[in-house]
Design a protein around this motif. Structure first.
Motif, PDB file in Angstrom:
ATOM      1  N   LYS A  50       0.829  -1.212   0.000  1.00 51.95           N
ATOM      2  CA  LYS A  50       0.000   0.000   0.000  1.00 51.95           C
ATOM      3  C   LYS A  50       0.863   1.263   0.000  1.00 51.95           C
ATOM      4  O   LYS A  50       0.519   2.277   0.606  1.00 51.95           O
ATOM      5  CB  LYS A  50      -0.957   0.012   1.201  1.00 51.95           C
ATOM      6  CG  LYS A  50      -1.935  -1.153   1.195  1.00 51.95           C
ATOM      7  CD  LYS A  50      -2.873  -1.117   2.380  1.00 51.95           C
ATOM      8  CE  LYS A  50      -3.843  -2.288   2.360  1.00 51.95           C
ATOM      9  NZ  LYS A  50      -4.752  -2.288   3.529  1.00 51.95           N
ATOM     10  N   HIS A 503       0.837   1.446   8.937  1.00 49.34           N
ATOM     11  CA  HIS A 503       0.525   2.316   7.807  1.00 49.34           C
ATOM     12  C   HIS A 503       1.774   3.097   7.410  1.00 49.34           C
ATOM     13  O   HIS A 503       2.397   3.741   8.256  1.00 49.34           O
ATOM     14  CB  HIS A 503      -0.603   3.280   8.159  1.00 49.34           C
ATOM     15  CG  HIS A 503      -1.883   2.594   8.524  1.00 49.34           C
ATOM     16  ND1 HIS A 503      -2.644   1.919   7.603  1.00 49.34           N
ATOM     17  CD2 HIS A 503      -2.520   2.464   9.722  1.00 49.34           C
ATOM     18  CE1 HIS A 503      -3.714   1.404   8.205  1.00 49.34           C
ATOM     19  NE2 HIS A 503      -3.655   1.721   9.490  1.00 49.34           N
ATOM     20  N   ASP A 614      -0.287   7.199   5.045  1.00 49.16           N
ATOM     21  CA  ASP A 614      -1.293   6.637   4.150  1.00 49.16           C
ATOM     22  C   ASP A 614      -2.055   5.553   4.892  1.00 49.16           C
ATOM     23  O   ASP A 614      -1.478   4.516   5.272  1.00 49.16           O
ATOM     24  CB  ASP A 614      -0.632   6.034   2.911  1.00 49.16           C
ATOM     25  CG  ASP A 614      -0.058   7.097   1.981  1.00 49.16           C
ATOM     26  OD1 ASP A 614      -0.532   8.243   2.040  1.00 49.16           O
ATOM     27  OD2 ASP A 614       0.860   6.780   1.200  1.00 49.16           O
ATOM     28  N   ASN A 616      -4.765   3.178   4.084  1.00 50.85           N
ATOM     29  CA  ASN A 616      -5.504   2.643   2.945  1.00 50.85           C
ATOM     30  C   ASN A 616      -5.603   3.714   1.857  1.00 50.85           C
ATOM     31  O   ASN A 616      -4.585   4.149   1.337  1.00 50.85           O
ATOM     32  CB  ASN A 616      -6.865   2.118   3.396  1.00 50.85           C
ATOM     33  CG  ASN A 616      -6.737   0.972   4.384  1.00 50.85           C
ATOM     34  OD1 ASN A 616      -5.828   0.138   4.251  1.00 50.85           O
ATOM     35  ND2 ASN A 616      -7.621   0.914   5.371  1.00 50.85           N
ATOM     36  N   ASP A 617      -6.792   4.199   1.543  1.00 49.13           N
ATOM     37  CA  ASP A 617      -6.946   5.181   0.469  1.00 49.13           C
ATOM     38  C   ASP A 617      -6.913   6.626   0.973  1.00 49.13           C
ATOM     39  O   ASP A 617      -7.134   7.559   0.189  1.00 49.13           O
ATOM     40  CB  ASP A 617      -8.271   4.944  -0.263  1.00 49.13           C
ATOM     41  CG  ASP A 617      -8.267   3.635  -1.030  1.00 49.13           C
ATOM     42  OD1 ASP A 617      -7.222   3.308  -1.621  1.00 49.13           O
ATOM     43  OD2 ASP A 617      -9.299   2.933  -1.020  1.00 49.13           O
ATOM     44  N   TYR A 672      -8.406  11.740  -0.146  1.00 49.33           N
ATOM     45  CA  TYR A 672      -9.040  10.427  -0.077  1.00 49.33           C
ATOM     46  C   TYR A 672      -9.368   9.960  -1.493  1.00 49.33           C
ATOM     47  O   TYR A 672     -10.017  10.672  -2.264  1.00 49.33           O
ATOM     48  CB  TYR A 672     -10.321  10.475   0.759  1.00 49.33           C
ATOM     49  CG  TYR A 672     -10.942   9.122   0.977  1.00 49.33           C
ATOM     50  CD1 TYR A 672     -10.339   8.190   1.819  1.00 49.33           C
ATOM     51  CD2 TYR A 672     -12.112   8.772   0.312  1.00 49.33           C
ATOM     52  CE1 TYR A 672     -10.901   6.939   2.014  1.00 49.33           C
ATOM     53  CE2 TYR A 672     -12.679   7.517   0.503  1.00 49.33           C
ATOM     54  CZ  TYR A 672     -12.057   6.605   1.354  1.00 49.33           C
ATOM     55  OH  TYR A 672     -12.599   5.357   1.538  1.00 49.33           O
TER      56      TYR A 672
END
Length: 941
Positions: A50, A503, A614, A616-617, A672
């Motif tokens: 990710k 993350h 970050d 996830n999105d 986002y």
């Protein structure tokens, strides 16, 4: 400052206690399928981890501290199909990948490598990849418009407007905020201003041909200067690593100005190459641009001299009107030399330099109708007649030279999870106005008036007003002005990549010190008694009449004959004018000139800490910035003193002012990714804008008295800086091809805003002329208002069609409410709109490209703008009228290397118009005429 730095260092040490990521490294470049063109702004992802990055510096990307393993690498670039491949990363090794996008070479060349779509694609990809909200102008886009300098190139950006001078774009405003509320930098180095009274830089001194790109950053991050309420403009000059191998570009053109019927040349060239030096590479990039432009303008000015009840007539009318004719030559020389050395994959060192030399030779013929010196005979709402009035004729001979030098020396080193960046910069701006000559002739007892009002009033005068022998030499002014703005900047940034609860992200901290000194030095001599020369008349200095399209201006004053008088009878004699009548009387206008001199030192110390993560999105960039400002001002306090005989002398006293202020500025940017095509952004930041140097000068611009009327233009060293809280919400939709649809809502709550105002009703005139009888006064001074709210909507649409059509449209709608903080009972309401805020700014571009042909029609619009306030009477507020300019560009590719182009600028001959209160009451009307450019370009990339 020391306490703040220690706190930030301690916090960053604590944050660095998180577990580091593993030791592998992945780096690479993204190119076209032929491997000859590299793309910035491509989004690079390692799916399994990710991790997301983007390409820059000639298509380069990197991921540090990647755990050993096999990962899916994806590359996404607007205008090309996404690419996906597997990559293997090993511990303590660097894996290198070259990713080629666009399987169809011909398609890629048409879509991305050249043409109108290239500029749109490059800009949109960089905008999409940015952590904050930015608008980008790529070098390809700049070449598609008929824009001569940086200011004009920026006018195409959503939310951006420009202030024009003589038809050319100069100062740049963002989102309704006036240009002094923005910051500007070249290669990361702040640009000092050569203008004596401004903080903002007139970016017309930088030719557009020297640029690799422009970025308008509309939301702040903590590692950016906090002094940009409107935004930050980053000027990126060309570097060798932006391209591959050797490249060069040569162009030559002629510019025809319709008003002056003159053809002006321009040549420009760039060169880049990358050399192997040992294990590393040395990039050399050089650029040169030169233009010598002849043009002009014609002007009609009411000059703000309107009265609501003119001489008790019950009608609103002008005290005077001016006809002006300008003949102008502007020369621009720009040069850039950038050296980049990369001895290894994890280190680089650079020397970036830019030099700009701007010269402006201006000759102005002026006829001034001084109605208030006559007797009003007739008047109604649109016409008037005065008898026995005065007319003055004037020649201004002014040469102005501006120079900007910027040098930045810096480097970057990476060690594991750590990246160290550092730089030291020096920049200097100068404005020199040597040997200014102003000569004035006067005639009395002339009947004159006007027969209509509006944009360009029809003025008239009796025939004797056009006979040169009726005008007697009244005054000669000789002035030398010099302004210097010098800045040293020291900067460091440290980044530590890490994982936050699984993350990926980083923590970053750094500091910056800026030492700035602005100096203004003025020397003026005024000669006003020529009885020793037999009281010369204008016919001795006139050989022709003025070619003037807005009416009848009459005989011209000859520059050469005036120079002969000044150099021979005045300066060349070596004798000052004396009261004995040998030559007349001369005096140094020290109460205006010497008192204008000032030295302002400004030191700014800044430190910040920020983080990016970050989830996830969702990407968050947040932190704090501290800025401490110390200002030391030295100047002169001047006063007029009247003796028993009614003669005036000047009292001058040196004065000093110190001011210090501190700000802690938080910010957060959130991005986002709803889908691969749809992004949602939100941002909050606090920013400041320091007062312009002309606003805080302790020295008055002017103190004069004539017939018991006092005129004063003064600074205000006690001004506070603007303070702003900024909110942004942005939606961006990127379809699968080259295009974007975006909408942005923004709101700025601004405290201590600064406005220029006529404060005659609020300031005691005896401060400037103690003991002098004053019947009327005009005192102009900048003041702090209370607070203002600025809010708006920014819309943008770009679409490139397979048929070859291109549409770019953007519009920004803003509104503001400002509180002037006036005392109860003031003659006007304390509520107004924010000065220099345009309600609507917009662009529409229609383009078409097929085969070797490329066409582009562009329209730029700016609505009316409040420019100056009169605190005594709202009816005297000055507005700039709406402005819409239409330009056209056509290009033809003769072959792969040679291109011919044609530009038409200001096709509709749009004038500039300022008015007072209502459009009926002219303050300044100016026409420039259209210009036409024919040129050729040769390139090998």
């Amino acid at each position: 400052m020391k306490t703040s730095v220690k706190a930030l260092m301690a916090t960053s040490a604590f944050m660095c206690a998180f577990n580091a990521m593993a030791d592998g490294r992945l780096e690479g470049r993204v190119s076209d399928s032929a491997g000859s063109v590299y793309f910035d702004g491509a989004i690079i992802r390692l799916k399994e981890l990710k991790l997301e990055s983007s390409t820059k510096d000639g298509g380069r990307f990197s991921f540090n501290s990647v755990p050993a393993g096999t990962y899916t690498l994806t590359v996404d670039y607007l205008g090309a199909e996404s690419v996906q491949r597997l990559v293997n990363v090993a511990d303590e090794q660097t894996t290198k990948e070259v990713v080629k996008i666009g399987s169809d070479v011909a398609s890629m060349e048409n879509l991305i490598v050249v043409g109108q779509a290239a500029g749109a694609s490059s800009a949109l990809n960089k905008q999409r990849a940015a952590d904050n909200f930015v608008s980008v102008v790529s070098s390809d886009s700049i070449g598609q418009f008929p824009d001569e300098n940086v200011s004009e190139a920026l006018q195409r950006v959503p939310g951006v407007f420009i202030e024009r001078d003589q038809g050319e774009g100069r100062f740049v405003g963002i989102r309704g905020a006036n240009p002094d509320l923005n910051s500007a930098s070249i290669n990361g180095m702040n640009i000092p201003s050569p203008e004596r009274d401004r903080r903002s830089v007139a970016l017309d001194v930088i030719p557009s041909g020297l640029l690799e790109g422009l970025e308008v950053r509309k939301t702040n991050t903590p590692d950016m200067d906090g002094s940009g309420i409107g935004g930050n403009i980053e000027v990126k000059s060309l570097t060798a690593f932006d391209r591959d191998g050797m490249s060069y570009n040569l162009s030559a053109e002629g510019n025809y100005n319709d008003l002056e019927s003159e053809v002006s040349p321009k040549i420009a060239g760039t060169f880049t190459n990358v050399f192997d030096v040992g294990q590393g590479q040395l990039g050399v990039a050089a650029a040169l641009s030169w233009q010598d432009r002849d043009f002009g303008s014609e002007t009609m000015e009411g000059d703000g001299e309107w009265e609501s009840d003119l001489e008790g007539s019950g009608y609103r009318g002008p005290v005077k009107m001016e006809q002006r004719d300008y003949t102008i030559n502007r020369t621009r020389l720009g040069a850039a030399l950038n050296l980049d050395w990369r001895p290894s994959d994890t280190s680089e060192y650079y020397l970036h330099s830019l030099y700009s030399h701007f010269e402006d030779q201006e000759y102005r013929q002026r006829a001034e109708y001084k109605y208030d010196d006559g007797d009003l005979a007739e008047i109604d709402g649109d016409s008037a007649l005065w008898t026995d009035a005065e007319m003055e004729r004037n020649l201004k001979d002014r040469f102005e030279e501006q120079k900007i030098t910027s040098v930045v020396l810096g480097g970057m080193n990476m060690s594991g999870d750590w990246t160290y960046e550092y730089s030291v910069g020096y920049s200097k701006s100068e404005e020199n106005e040597p040997d200014y000559h102003g000569s004035n002739f006067k005639a009395k007892d002339i009947d004159m008036g006007y027969t209509s009002l509006g944009e360009s009033p029809d003025v008239f005068a009796a025939d004797e007003a056009f006979v040169a022998s009726n005008f007697e030499l009244d005054e000669i002014e000789i002035t030398n002005n010099y302004t210097q703005d010098e800045m040293f900047t020291y900067k460091f940034d440290i980044t530590r990549e890490m994982s936050f609860a699984g993350h990926p992200g980083y923590i970053k901290f750094g500091g910056k010190i800026s030492n700035r000194e602005k100096t203004d030095d003025v020397d003026t001599q005024l000669y006003d008694d020529f009885s020793g020369l037999g009281d010369p008349t204008m016919d001795q200095f006139s050989r022709s009449t003025v070619d003037y399209g807005l009416g009848r201006l009459g005989p011209a004053i000859d520059k050469g004959l005036i120079d002969n008088l000044i150099n021979g009878s005045i300066v060349g004699s070596g004798t000052a004018y004396q009261d004995d009548g040998v030559l007349g009387e001369a005096y140094n206008e020290s109460m205006v000139a010497s008192a204008r001199d000032y030295v302002i030192e400004e030191d700014v110390q800044a430190a910040y800490i920020m983080s990016r993560v970050d989830i996830n999105d969702l990407r968050l960039v947040y932190g704090l910035r501290y800025e401490g400002t110390k200002v030391d001002s030295k100047g002169y306090d001047a006063r007029l003193i009247e003796d028993a005989n009614g003669d005036f002398s000047h009292s001058i006293e040196q004065v000093k002012f110190d001011k210090e202020y501190h700000h802690v500025l938080p910010s957060i940017n959130a991005r986002y990714r709803l889908t691969d095509e749809l992004l949602l952004r939100a941002a909050y930041s606090e920013t400041i804008a320091r007062p312009s140097f002309g606003d805080i000068t302790p020295s008055p611009e002017e103190i004069s008295i004539e017939e018991n009327e006092l005129k004063v233009e003064a600074g205000n060293p006690d001004l506070d800086p603007y303070e702003s809280s900024n909110f942004d919400l942005i939606v961006e939709y990127y379809p699968g091809d080259i295009g974007v649809i975006s909408a942005s809502l923004f709101y700025k709550q601004i405290d201590n805003f600064i406005f220029a105002a006529d404060v005659s009703d609020m300031v005691d005139s005896s401060v400037y002329a103690p003991g002098v009888t004053i019947d009327e006064s005009e005192i102009y001074m900048p003041m702090n208002g209370n607070s203002a709210d600025l809010y708006g909507l920014e819309l943008a649409y770009t679409k490139s069609f397979e048929s070859g059509f291109l549409i770019q449209a953007n519009a920004t709608f803003t509104s503001s409410e400002a509180d002037l903080d006036l005392e109860p009972g003031a003659s006007r309401s304390s509520n107004t709109e924010l000065p220099e805020q345009a309600d609507t700014v917009g662009n529409l571009v229609l383009g078409y490209e097929t085969g070797p042909f490329s066409l582009r029609l562009s329209t730029n619009y700016k609505s009316k703008t409040l420019m100056e306030l009169d605190l005594g009477d709202k009816e005297n507020d000055t507005y700039a009228d709406d402005h819409m300019q239409v330009d056209f560009s056509a290009k033809y590719d003769i072959n792969d290397s040679m291109q011919m182009y044609f530009n038409a600028i200001n096709l509709t001959d749009e004038p500039m118009y300022l008015y007072q209160g209502s459009r009926k009451y002219n303050s300044q009307y100016e026409e420039y005429g259209p210009s036409f450019v024919l040129g050729f370009t040769y390139r090998n990339f």
